[in-house]
Write a protein that holds these residues in place. Sequence first.
Motif, short mmCIF file in Angstrom:
data_model
loop_
_atom_site.label_atom_id
_atom_site.label_comp_id
_atom_site.label_asym_id
_atom_site.label_seq_id
_atom_site.Cartn_x
_atom_site.Cartn_y
_atom_site.Cartn_z
N ILE A 62 0.84 -1.21 0.00
CA ILE A 62 0.00 0.00 0.00
C ILE A 62 0.87 1.25 0.00
N ASP A 63 1.91 1.27 0.86
CA ASP A 63 2.77 2.44 0.96
C ASP A 63 3.57 2.64 -0.32
N GLU A 64 4.00 1.55 -0.95
CA GLU A 64 4.80 1.63 -2.17
C GLU A 64 4.05 2.30 -3.31
N LEU A 65 2.74 2.07 -3.38
CA LEU A 65 1.95 2.59 -4.49
C LEU A 65 1.07 3.77 -4.12
N THR A 66 0.50 3.74 -2.91
CA THR A 66 -0.49 4.75 -2.56
C THR A 66 0.11 6.14 -2.41
N LEU A 120 6.14 -0.67 -9.50
CA LEU A 120 5.24 -1.75 -9.90
C LEU A 120 6.01 -3.04 -10.12
N ASN A 121 7.21 -2.94 -10.66
CA ASN A 121 8.03 -4.13 -10.86
C ASN A 121 8.38 -4.80 -9.54
N ARG A 122 8.56 -3.99 -8.48
CA ARG A 122 8.89 -4.55 -7.18
C ARG A 122 7.66 -5.12 -6.47
N VAL A 123 6.53 -4.47 -6.65
CA VAL A 123 5.34 -4.82 -5.88
C VAL A 123 4.58 -6.00 -6.50
N VAL A 132 -4.72 -7.49 -5.89
CA VAL A 132 -5.79 -6.76 -5.21
C VAL A 132 -6.26 -7.54 -3.98
N LYS A 133 -6.44 -8.84 -4.14
CA LYS A 133 -6.85 -9.66 -3.01
C LYS A 133 -5.80 -9.62 -1.91
N SER A 134 -4.53 -9.68 -2.31
CA SER A 134 -3.44 -9.69 -1.34
C SER A 134 -3.40 -8.39 -0.56
N ALA A 135 -3.62 -7.27 -1.25
CA ALA A 135 -3.51 -5.97 -0.59
C ALA A 135 -4.71 -5.66 0.30
N THR A 136 -5.83 -6.35 0.08
CA THR A 136 -7.04 -6.05 0.85
C THR A 136 -7.40 -7.14 1.86
N THR A 137 -6.56 -8.17 1.97
CA THR A 137 -6.85 -9.27 2.89
C THR A 137 -6.35 -8.94 4.29
N ILE A 138 -7.16 -9.23 5.31
CA ILE A 138 -6.77 -8.97 6.68
C ILE A 138 -5.83 -10.06 7.18
N ASP A 139 -5.16 -9.80 8.28
CA ASP A 139 -4.25 -10.76 8.88
C ASP A 139 -4.94 -11.48 10.04
#
Length: 233
Positions: free
Chosen positions: A8-12, A77-80, A162-169
């Motif tokens: 999130i921090d890398e892109l947002t 994007l290449n890293r994320v 998208v699923k990975s970035a929005t999934t809770i722990d």
Amino acid sequence: MSETDEVIDELTRPIVKLLVALVGLFVLRFIAVNLPGVETQIPGLTRVTFGALAGAIISLVMVGIIVSFAREIEPRLNRVLSGPDHIVMDISEAVKYALFLAGILIAYNGLEGVIVPFLIPDPGPWVYDVVFLAMALAPTILIAQRIYRNIEEITDIITRQVKSATTIDVTCPSCSESVRANLEFCPECGDELPDRGSNVDAAATATCPDCGSDVRSGVSFCGSCGSNVTTGD
């Protein structure tokens, strides 16, 4: 910082920074081209007004910001993104070319007032349109090429990201490591994780006296109705 937070921090942050800068410049451009007297022609420049010149300068600044952002976001994007290298590269390049296309469209709109007057009567304002059409076709073709040659793989990667970035722990019951709730096995200890529904049921140890919803141990208020579950008030 968890992997999700890093994504999130890398892109947002850069995206928000770009949007804030562009919105500010759009407002500034609107003000600049609507100030009193800006429709006055600049001495020595045929049919070019102060407003058109101000709008052109601000538009060029906007184009510069977009081009700079496009070059910055591609390696991010290449890293994320996760997936085959050639697919990730195609996605990153498609985003970059889309931003270049946006810059071309902004330049087309912003520079018209200072370039077209010099094309009248000859060779004619159509030259301006043809030049920018040719400029816009190049990134458009490159975007289409990179998307459609790997459309299935790109769709899978974006969906997974998208699923990975929005999934809770959740917490692994065996090793207490914080892991993503969409995983079936703990990546630290290898034990099978309970599904999300059973994890919620196991953590719920009380019932709200007011609405009957399950509440987790250690909380003071019901997440459904806001009642104080420690006192029943």
